[in-house]
Every structure is written in structure tokens, then in C-alpha cells.
Design an enzyme around this catalytic site. Structure first.
Site, short mmCIF file in Angstrom:
data_model
loop_
_atom_site.label_atom_id
_atom_site.label_comp_id
_atom_site.label_asym_id
_atom_site.label_seq_id
_atom_site.Cartn_x
_atom_site.Cartn_y
_atom_site.Cartn_z
CE LYS A 203 -3.97 0.15 2.09
NZ LYS A 203 -5.07 0.19 3.08
CD GLU A 209 9.29 -6.59 6.76
OE1 GLU A 209 9.17 -6.89 7.96
OE2 GLU A 209 8.79 -5.56 6.26
N GLY A 264 -5.34 -4.50 4.87
CA GLY A 264 -4.48 -5.47 4.20
C GLY A 264 -4.93 -6.90 4.35
CG HIS A 381 0.22 -39.56 12.69
ND1 HIS A 381 0.35 -40.85 13.14
CD2 HIS A 381 -0.83 -39.56 11.84
CE1 HIS A 381 -0.59 -41.61 12.57
NE2 HIS A 381 -1.30 -40.84 11.78
CE LYS A 503 5.33 -2.64 9.46
NZ LYS A 503 4.26 -2.07 8.58
#
Length: 547
Positions: A203, A209, A264, A381, A503
């Protein structure tokens, strides 16, 4: 609104004390033609889905009280406000109109704008699918790389994987999200720059990242012989920041919109789902939207006592706030739904992982549960031992399609059998008397080890088949479940301020790590100072990528 002061909350607390030691096995009556069974009473359908919630620690009175709590906390009014576009995200002064993205009514909010963007998506998708979109050497596209993180990655990745049996096999879809270079490197080893189209989804177009991965991929193209002018054939973007996208080198014709009225983690229905549309085609993407819209209509108009999102949400409140359950498991009995638990982790924990009410007061009750899970039968399992015999009660959602996505004989019958048997075993348990009958007198010491308490709550969600429409419905079901719980807890499910601090500090620490001169670390605690110092002494640190 003070939740604990509500009359229904007090009634539920008293009711919990009355039934907390009851066992579900005693509530399942013998089959009778004279009255509806418990399963009949506690099964609802909507949007092509079936929810059996009969194996829960609830009675008819419990459900009645939970519905009253939903009414007393104004779930209906908040739902209606969301659908018509009122500001339901007050901290950011925004609407939350992800439902408008799949509405069929031309009078729905932003209908014309949404339609125009979807047409633009379909044109690009068909060009790629029909081998008309060519790379810088004239080769048709065979690889799509979606670069994003959070909602720009988890939703599209989950849907693409789930519907891969509807996808065009010639086109491979790759998802890159982690800033760890191993993620991107693994994709680079599989793709050919001449046949690759990159979708950058961000956006702000500043997410660390995403932009680090995008810039590395752009540099890779250049090293492969693609000039800056030719990059326009290999990059498109989904963003709200037109200026930054153009500065990156993407043509304005190849930019798709992100709107501030769609969060988002609720955005896969928009151009954020471009990679999905390329994979399964525009018509199947429309079916995905149709399924979600069917659940939207069910959520808006079904009576609360027959309303799947409301029932699922209120059952979650029942276990979180009265039984004290700290987590719940999502167990899709479908390898195609492998990424569904991860998707729901963000949807529910980022939405409702809040400790402040809408009016700014600290909550004095638990909110979001921890969501975790894996597909069955693998999970049986791994962690099902704890679910059966551990001291902690963990509610479980079983999800299964009645129709297989493959043609291998015998597999699906075993899958269905395991799913249904697990919920039955979790409910029934095994008594001491039953254990003694199994081991006999000579192995009496084994009895405590093979006793199962049972009484473990589960929901079972049935799909007739896993297709775009049913998947859209399933996703929307959990979206609205999340909203219902937020309404009850009086919190905002559409912001995520908790993500911001990490951040901010991350940028500070990064600058200190890559600085070639001495840095003042006195603003950090002793642990962080020591970690930064040790990392700076490493010879492998390099300066960051400049976009």
C-alpha cells in the site's frame, strides 16, 4: 459499554458454573423419530457451507444466552454500519468495505470504481494466460512472482495453493515475503528472467521487507541483461502510492489501486488478488467473490440463532472468556488448505489482538485466542496427543470437503473417516471402565494411560467440494466471525498499531548495524546493546540495498 456489567454476561457466568462439569456424551440422545436430535438442532447451513457445532459444551440455553449477548453488544448495528460504509475503524478514521469488493449490487459503495479495477485486472490476467504478455526477449510469461508481506502475501498465497487444481499448469506462481534472503534466493533458482512477471504489492510502497525483495529482484533482472527501459515488461504494482511506484520504474499503466477503506488482511478480493486471478482465471476469481458474497448476505440477513459467523464467533467468546481457553486449532482435512491456519493467524490475531476498547479503556477480559493448526491427518501424528489427553482444553475447527480434488481411489474415504472419528473421539473420550475392558486384569497399570477425558469441543465445517465459490465462502465466514468477536469485546478489528513499534526500532537498529563508524548504543537496553555489538563485529554485515 462495560462488558462485565451486562446482564447477559452475568447470566452466562452463572450458566457456566452450572454446566462446566457436564459431559457432552450425556447430551447426545438416542436416535428418535419423535424429536430433532442434538445434531439437527445444532447444525446450520449458509452460502454453500454446513456448520455442525453439536460437539460443543453448550446447551440450548447456552446458545440462547450467547445470542442475547450478541444483541446486547450491538453486533447487528455494528455489522450494518460496516456494510454501508460508516467509519468502523475509528483510530484511522476509515470504513472497512472489503465486503463491497465482492458485492453484486451496482448501488454498493464504490461499485463503479471496483468494477473498473477488476476489468483492468482481468485484461492483464488474460494477456498472461493467453501468452500475449511478453518479456524483454519476446518470450511469454511462465512465472509470476508476488512480492508482499502480511495481507499482501498470506491471502493470495493461501488461495492460490488451495485452488491449484483450477490453475493453468503452464504458469507457476511464486510468493516471496520474508526479508531473509533465503526466501528470494530459492525463487530465483526456479525462474527465468525472460519469462517472469513480478507483482509488487504494498500500500505505501515503503514496507521494508517488500521493497528490499523488490529491489533485489530488480537488480537481478538488470544483471540478467534486462535494461531499465525493458523492466516495464516485467514489473506491475498494487499500491496506493503512485509516486513511489513510478519512481521505482513501473509504468503508470501497470499500477493497480489499493484503497484505504480496505485493510491489508481483508484485501485478497481486490487487486491484491491479481496473482490469484492470473492463476485461476477471471471467471474462477468471480466465483471466489460470489462465494464470499453469499456469506455476506447470510451474515446480514440470517437470524442470529441460525447465523454461522455469529454462532462461530460467539462460541469462540464462550471458550475464551468463560472456559479460559487461550488458543484454538484450525485443522483442515485438506492438503490444499495447507496455508489456511497461517492465513487465519493474521486475520484473527492481528485483528483482535487488542487490549484497548474502542473508547480507549484497558480491557479487563481476554480478547483474541492464539490460532494454530496443521492439515489432517498429519496433525493427528503431531499434536493431537495433547488435544486428546493434555490438561488444557483447546477447541478445534475441523474443515473438510465431501468431494476429493484428486482421482486416487480409497484416499478420500480414509480422510473423511479420520476427520469424523477425531471429533467423535474428542467428544466421547474413554472412561476408566472402558479402558479396563480393553487391557484386562493383567495390564491394569495401563488403565490410567489409555483413559481419555473427552468433552473436548469441536466444530465441523463441511464443503460439498473445494472450489472457488466454497473457498470464498469459507474465508468470508472467518472474516465475519472475527468481526463478531470484536463487536462483543468492543475493540477495533481493523487497525494494527502493535506492528508499528517494531518497525520503527528496526530502522534504528539497522542503521546502527551497517554504520561504518562508531555508534552510540546508550539508548538501548544492555541486552540489545550486546546483540548489536556482537553483530557489528561479524564480517558478514553489508550495507542495505538502495532502491
Amino acid at each position: 459499554m462495560i462488558l462485565h456489567s451486562l446482564s447477559t454476561w452475568s447470566a452466562l457466568a452463572a450458566h457456566y458454573k452450572l454446566i462446566r462439569n457436564s459431559h457432552m456424551r450425556d447430551w447426545f440422545d438416542p436416535i428418535s423419530d419423535l424429536a430433532p436430535t442434538r445434531a439437527d438442532r445444532f447444525t446450520v447451513t449458509g452460502g454453500g457451507l454446513t456448520l455442525d457445532f453439536s460437539k460443543n459444551r453448550v446447551t440450548d440455553q447456552t446458545i440462547s444466552l450467547l445470542i442475547q449477548l450478541a444483541q446486547e453488544t450491538h453486533v447487528q448495528a455494528r455489522r450494518d454500519a460496516m456494510f454501508i460504509g460508516e467509519i468502523v475503524n475509528p483510530t484511522e478514521r476509515r470504513a472497512a468495505l472489503h465486503t463491497a469488493l465482492r458485492a453484486s449490487d451496482a448501488s454498493a459503495p464504490y461499485a463503479a470504481q471496483i468494477k473498473a479495477e477488476r476489468i483492468k485486472m482481468a485484461i492483464l490476467a488474460e494477456r498472461v494466460r493467453n501468452r500475449q504478455w511478453l518479456g524483454y526477449t519476446g518470450q511469454p510469461i511462465e512465472h509470476i512472482v508476488n512480492i508482499g508481506i502480511g495481507g499482501s502475501d498470506l491471502g493470495p498465497k493461501m488461495v492460490t495453493h488451495a485452488l491449484r487444481h483450477f490453475a493453468k499448469s503452464r504458469i507457476r506462481i511464486h510468493y516471496v515475503s520474508n526479508i531473509d534472503g533465503v526466501d528470494l534466493q530459492g525463487v530465483l533458482e526456479q525462474i527465468n528472467p525472460e519469462k517472469t512477471l513480478v507483482i509488487i504489492v504494498s500500500k505505501t510502497f515503503t514496507t521494508s521487507e517488500t521493497m528490499t525483495n523488490a529491489c533485489s529482484l530488480r537488480d537481478w533482472f538488470r544483471r540478467s541483461g534486462c535494461t531499465s527501459d525493458q523492466l516495464v515488461s516485467h514489473f506491475v504494482a498494487v499500491s496506493a502510492n503512485l509516486q513511489e511506484v513510478v519512481r521505482f520504474g513501473i509504468s503508470p499503466d501497470n499500477i493497480f489501486e489499493m484503497w484505504d477503506w480496505v485493510g491489508g488482511r481483508y484485501s485478497l478480493w481486490s487487486a491484491v488478488g491479481l496473482s490469484v486471478m492470473i492463476a485461476i482465471g477471471p471467471k474462477n476469481f468471480d466465483q471466489l467473490l460470489k462465494g464470499a458474497h453469499l456469506i455476506d448476505e447470510h451474515f446480514r440477513y440470517a437470524p442470529l440463532e441460525h447465523n454461522m459467523p455469529v454462532l462461530l464467533g460467539m462460541l469462540g467468546v464462550w471458550y475464551r472468556n468463560f472456559f479460559g481457553s487461550q488458543s484454538y486449532v484450525v485443522a483442515p482435512y485438506s492438503q490444499a488448505l495447507y496455508f489456511l491456519p497461517a492465513y487465519l493467524q493474521q486475520l484473527e490475531m492481528e485483528s483482535n489482538g487488542k487490549s484497548v476498547t474502542l473508547d480507549g479503556h484497558i480491557v479487563d477480559y481476554p480478547t483474541a485466542a492464539v490460532v494454530w493448526g496443521e492439515p489432517g491427518t498429519n496433525s493427528q501424528h503431531a499434536f493431537f496427543q495433547m488435544l486428546h489427553q493434555g490438561p488444557t482444553i483447546v477447541p478445534i475447527d475441523f474443515i473438510i470437503s465431501l468431494t476429493p480434488e484428486h482421482s486416487l481411489p480409497g484416499h478420500h474415504e480414509k480422510l473423511l473417516a479420520n476427520c469424523f472419528a477425531q471429533s467423535e473421539a474428542l467428544m466421547l473420550g474413554r472412561t476408566e471402565a472402558e479402558a479396563k475392558n480393553i487391557v484386562g486384569c493383567k495390564q491394569a497399570s495401563l488403565v490410567p494411560h489409555i483413559v481419555f477425558p473427552g468433552n473436548r469441543p469441536t466444530n465441523t465445517i463441511l464443503l460439498d467440494e473445494l472450489n472457488p465459490q466454497s473457498l470464498g465462502a469459507l474465508i468470508a465466514l472467518y472474516e465475519h466471525k472475527t468481526f463478531v468477536q470484536a463487536a462483543v469485546w468492543n475493540i477495533n478489528p481493523f487497525d494494527q498499531w502493535g506492528v508499528e513499534l517494531g518497525k520503527i526500532l528496526g530502522k534504528v537498529v539497522e542503521s546502527e548495524l551497517i554504520s561504518t563508524s562508531s555508534v552510540d548504543l546508550r539508548n538501548h537496553d544492555s541486552s540489545t546493546r550486546a546483540l548489536i555489538t556482537r553483530a557489528r563485529e561479524s564480517a558478514t554485515l553489508k550495507s542495505g540495498i538502495v532502491c
